[in-house]
Enzyme design. Structure first.
Site, mmCIF file in Angstrom:
data_model
loop_
_atom_site.group_PDB
_atom_site.id
_atom_site.type_symbol
_atom_site.label_atom_id
_atom_site.label_comp_id
_atom_site.label_asym_id
_atom_site.label_seq_id
_atom_site.Cartn_x
_atom_site.Cartn_y
_atom_site.Cartn_z
ATOM 1 N N ARG A 13 56.558 1.273 6.209
ATOM 2 C CA ARG A 13 57.157 1.646 7.313
ATOM 3 C C ARG A 13 57.168 0.371 8.460
ATOM 4 O O ARG A 13 58.343 -0.253 8.808
ATOM 5 C CB ARG A 13 55.903 2.529 8.010
ATOM 6 C CG ARG A 13 56.411 3.293 9.488
ATOM 7 C CD ARG A 13 56.389 2.532 10.617
ATOM 8 N NE ARG A 13 54.963 1.873 11.052
ATOM 9 C CZ ARG A 13 54.726 1.226 11.685
ATOM 10 N NH1 ARG A 13 55.675 0.769 12.696
ATOM 11 N NH2 ARG A 13 53.385 0.524 12.136
ATOM 12 N N ASP A 14 56.091 -0.344 8.737
ATOM 13 C CA ASP A 14 56.090 -1.496 9.599
ATOM 14 C C ASP A 14 56.929 -2.751 8.932
ATOM 15 O O ASP A 14 57.794 -3.294 9.516
ATOM 16 C CB ASP A 14 54.704 -1.905 10.019
ATOM 17 C CG ASP A 14 54.576 -2.735 11.390
ATOM 18 O OD1 ASP A 14 55.973 -2.953 11.931
ATOM 19 O OD2 ASP A 14 53.387 -2.835 11.769
ATOM 20 N N HIS A 218 45.248 -3.864 13.300
ATOM 21 C CA HIS A 218 46.275 -4.232 12.864
ATOM 22 C C HIS A 218 46.763 -5.617 13.500
ATOM 23 O O HIS A 218 47.506 -5.668 14.590
ATOM 24 C CB HIS A 218 47.130 -2.978 13.556
ATOM 25 C CG HIS A 218 48.723 -2.994 13.281
ATOM 26 N ND1 HIS A 218 49.099 -2.172 12.366
ATOM 27 C CD2 HIS A 218 49.690 -3.914 13.404
ATOM 28 C CE1 HIS A 218 50.531 -2.336 12.172
ATOM 29 N NE2 HIS A 218 50.977 -3.379 13.089
ATOM 30 N N HIS A 220 49.133 -9.208 13.150
ATOM 31 C CA HIS A 220 50.224 -9.774 12.840
ATOM 32 C C HIS A 220 49.879 -11.270 12.580
ATOM 33 O O HIS A 220 48.973 -11.766 13.510
ATOM 34 C CB HIS A 220 51.339 -9.592 13.625
ATOM 35 C CG HIS A 220 51.943 -8.262 13.573
ATOM 36 N ND1 HIS A 220 53.251 -8.024 13.311
ATOM 37 C CD2 HIS A 220 51.248 -6.893 13.736
ATOM 38 C CE1 HIS A 220 53.657 -6.689 13.374
ATOM 39 N NE2 HIS A 220 52.348 -6.146 13.709
ATOM 40 N N CYS A 251 57.678 -5.522 14.696
ATOM 41 C CA CYS A 251 58.059 -4.428 15.397
ATOM 42 C C CYS A 251 59.487 -4.811 16.014
ATOM 43 O O CYS A 251 59.622 -5.738 16.518
ATOM 44 C CB CYS A 251 57.092 -4.120 16.817
ATOM 45 S SG CYS A 251 57.925 -2.832 17.661
ATOM 46 N N ASN A 264 53.386 -8.787 9.482
ATOM 47 C CA ASN A 264 51.899 -8.368 9.443
ATOM 48 C C ASN A 264 51.175 -9.309 8.656
ATOM 49 O O ASN A 264 51.690 -9.996 7.915
ATOM 50 C CB ASN A 264 51.965 -6.845 8.984
ATOM 51 C CG ASN A 264 52.829 -5.908 9.770
ATOM 52 O OD1 ASN A 264 52.010 -5.396 10.804
ATOM 53 N ND2 ASN A 264 53.925 -5.596 9.520
HETATM 54 P P1 HMG Z 1 65.044 8.526 23.916
HETATM 55 O O1 HMG Z 1 66.388 7.946 23.699
HETATM 56 O O2 HMG Z 1 64.602 8.196 25.368
HETATM 57 O O3 HMG Z 1 64.820 9.998 23.472
HETATM 58 O O4 HMG Z 1 64.105 7.933 22.667
HETATM 59 P P2 HMG Z 1 65.971 11.253 23.487
HETATM 60 O O5 HMG Z 1 65.266 12.216 23.686
HETATM 61 O O6 HMG Z 1 67.060 11.149 24.416
HETATM 62 O O7 HMG Z 1 66.768 11.096 22.173
HETATM 63 C C1 HMG Z 1 67.819 10.207 21.627
HETATM 64 C C2 HMG Z 1 68.333 10.913 20.297
HETATM 65 O O8 HMG Z 1 67.493 10.612 19.429
HETATM 66 C C3 HMG Z 1 68.602 12.448 20.605
HETATM 67 O O9 HMG Z 1 69.753 12.648 19.672
HETATM 68 C C4 HMG Z 1 67.555 13.074 20.081
HETATM 69 O O10 HMG Z 1 67.886 14.414 19.355
HETATM 70 C C5 HMG Z 1 66.936 12.314 18.760
HETATM 71 P P3 HMG Z 1 70.978 13.099 20.206
HETATM 72 O O11 HMG Z 1 71.110 14.148 20.982
HETATM 73 O O12 HMG Z 1 71.569 11.785 21.112
HETATM 74 O O13 HMG Z 1 72.255 12.977 18.947
HETATM 75 N N1 HMG Z 1 65.595 12.221 18.573
HETATM 76 C C6 HMG Z 1 65.164 12.335 17.486
HETATM 77 N N2 HMG Z 1 65.712 12.275 16.426
HETATM 78 C C7 HMG Z 1 64.930 12.523 15.246
HETATM 79 N N3 HMG Z 1 63.412 12.119 15.361
HETATM 80 C C8 HMG Z 1 62.960 12.200 16.634
HETATM 81 C C9 HMG Z 1 63.863 12.143 17.856
HETATM 82 N N4 HMG Z 1 63.455 12.126 18.889
HETATM 83 C C10 HMG Z 1 64.505 11.914 19.666
HETATM 84 N N5 HMG Z 1 61.563 12.342 16.680
HETATM 85 C C11 HMG Z 1 62.382 8.068 21.438
HETATM 86 C C12 HMG Z 1 63.015 8.278 22.577
HETATM 87 C C13 HMG Z 1 60.851 8.083 21.448
HETATM 88 C C14 HMG Z 1 62.885 9.184 20.346
HETATM 89 C C15 HMG Z 1 62.751 6.786 20.692
HETATM 90 O O14 HMG Z 1 62.234 5.677 21.692
HETATM 91 C C16 HMG Z 1 62.178 6.438 19.468
HETATM 92 O O15 HMG Z 1 62.384 6.853 18.336
HETATM 93 N N6 HMG Z 1 61.287 5.028 19.405
HETATM 94 C C17 HMG Z 1 60.966 4.527 18.342
HETATM 95 C C18 HMG Z 1 60.529 3.208 18.222
HETATM 96 C C19 HMG Z 1 59.714 2.796 16.835
HETATM 97 O O16 HMG Z 1 60.015 3.143 15.835
HETATM 98 N N7 HMG Z 1 59.264 1.566 17.355
HETATM 99 C C20 HMG Z 1 58.584 0.827 16.252
HETATM 100 C C21 HMG Z 1 57.380 1.553 15.834
HETATM 101 S S1 HMG Z 1 55.804 1.060 16.819
HETATM 102 C C22 HMG Z 1 55.425 -0.351 16.148
HETATM 103 O O17 HMG Z 1 56.025 -0.827 15.191
HETATM 104 C C23 HMG Z 1 54.136 -0.840 16.682
HETATM 105 C C24 HMG Z 1 52.911 -0.699 15.391
HETATM 106 O O18 HMG Z 1 53.237 -1.153 14.282
HETATM 107 C C25 HMG Z 1 51.573 -1.345 15.925
HETATM 108 C C26 HMG Z 1 51.907 -2.727 16.479
HETATM 109 O O19 HMG Z 1 52.110 -3.637 15.544
HETATM 110 O O20 HMG Z 1 51.281 -3.006 17.509
HETATM 111 C C27 HMG Z 1 52.726 0.913 15.454
HETATM 112 MG MG MG Z 2 53.011 -3.530 13.662
#
Ligand code: HMG
Ligand code: MG
Length: 308
Positions: A13-14, A218, A220, A251, A264
């Site tokens: 994933r990450d 977690h 990096h 990220c 990471n």
């Molecule tokens: P948004 O654009 O504000 O939401 O995104 P929306 O409701 O307007 O949705 C946009 C489109 O996505 C729509 O499709 C929704 O249906 C669809 P359209 O109508 O335009 O065709 N949609 C989805 N589709 C599938 N699954 C879903 C979903 N939700 C909406 N769940 C949202 C808001 C939260 C969805 C978006 O910002 C998002 O997906 N963000 C994820 C970002 C991400 O994955 N970041 C990396 C992970 S965090 C990280 O890595 C840190 C970590 O490792 C810890 C660390 O290192 O600190 C965990």
């Molecule tokens: Mg991370």
């Protein structure tokens, strides 16, 4: 006997979410199988996030479909941002999948907005729509907080702020779920700027029992200090760590395309550090080496295809 530390392998994933190229699903599945064979405790398999935001993980259903039959450790977790993602998650649970749920917010408002288009408060309200439901089903839940040391947009983050966000997240969980050990809080040094003193200051915000039972680190490895930070975590009683085969990852919203956030902590460095500090983790180091080489090779291949 050495104290046992729990490792969650986050490469699928990450590790892969930040790659410019898309890794074929079969390669991801082979990597997951190799990591499972190394005897890590948990594997973060993929994300049910919006494929528009993270196209690299748009094959999440195919990945979970392939692993859902497995009912023995490692346990697989999936990152979920909202109710829409939880519905996708629930459909696998309804078919018997043995999954852990992972949700994520941040200790920095700017990062939360850029990562999920929501404030910290609103992201936690989104979780209220499904985390209590998951806990009521006995599903373990990981609550991530990103940017626990510093944020790429806001700079240093106060340890007290992280503690406040952790308390707000804990309000999602009834006491009974906490007592059953279903909740963990994962503290992410997303941009890898922490030094051991920062980790100690951060962990000092939490009681000893919380540190040893519920916290995950977690880390990096931006400045090559992640191993020292693991030592600081161990010293403070933390027993759970995340890492990524070959140190992949970062990220997608933590850096920029020209200057992406570094990876990471490598699982091999984590395992070596744990062993040198007298902790046990059960990972087969030879199999880990092979899995890490494979992880690096599939990323290298995808990068080469991007260039050509
Ligand atoms: P948004 O654009 O504000 O939401 O995104 P929306 O409701 O307007 O949705 C946009 C489109 O996505 C729509 O499709 C929704 O249906 C669809 P359209 O109508 O335009 O065709 N949609 C989805 N589709 C599938 N699954 C879903 C979903 N939700 C909406 N769940 C949202 C808001 C939260 C969805 C978006 O910002 C998002 O997906 N963000 C994820 C970002 C991400 O994955 N970041 C990396 C992970 S965090 C990280 O890595 C840190 C970590 O490792 C810890 C660390 O290192 O600190 C965990
Ligand atoms: Mg991370």
């Amino acid at each position: 006997m050495s104290a046992r530390v729990i490792i969650t392998e986050v490469a699928p994933r990450d590790g892969l979410q930040n790659e410019a190229g898309v890794i074929p699903t079969d390669d991801k599945l082979r990597l997951i199988g190799m990591l499972a064979d190394c005897a890590v405790d948990e594997i973060e398999a993929t994300s049910f996030v919006s494929p528009k935001w993270v196209p690299q993980l748009a094959d999440a259903e195919a990945v979970v479909e392939a692993i859902m039959g497995r009912k023995q450790p490692p346990r697989y977790s999936v990152l979920v941002p909202n109710k829409r993602g939880f519905d996708r998650f629930q459909s696998f649970v309804d078919r018997g999948a043995w999954l852990k749920l992972a949700v994520f917010t941040a200790a920095s408002e700017s990062f939360s907005q850029k990562n999920t288009n929501a404030s910290i408060e609103d992201s936690i309200e989104r979780f209220r729509e499904f985390v209590p439901d998951a806990l009521a089903q006995g599903i373990p839940v990981r609550l991530y907080i990103s940017c626990v040391i510093a944020c790429p947009y806001e700079g240093d983050i106060e340890p007290r702020r992280v503690r406040e966000v952790a308390d707000d997240l804990m309000s999602l969980a009834p006491q009974e779920s906490i007592d059953r050990g279903l909740i963990e809080i994962d503290l992410g040094d997303t941009i890898g700027v922490g030094a051991p003193a920062d980790i100690i200051a951060l962990l000092s915000e939490f009681d000893e029992s919380v540190r040893s039972q519920r916290l995950v680190l977690h880390l990096h490895d931006t400045h090559g200090r992640a191993a020292e930070c693991v030592r600081a975590g161990l010293q403070m009683g933390v027993k759970k760590f995340d890492s990524s085969a070959a140190g992949l990852g970062g990220c997608p919203f933590a850096g920029s395309p020209e200057n992406p956030a570094p990876g990471n902590i490598a699982t091999s460095i984590l395992v070596e550090t744990l062993r040198s500090e007298g902790f046990a983790c059960g990972v087969d180091i030879d199999k880990l080496r092979t899995a890490s080489e494979y992880a690096a090779s599939i990323v290298a291949r995808a990068r080469a295809q991007q260039v050509s």
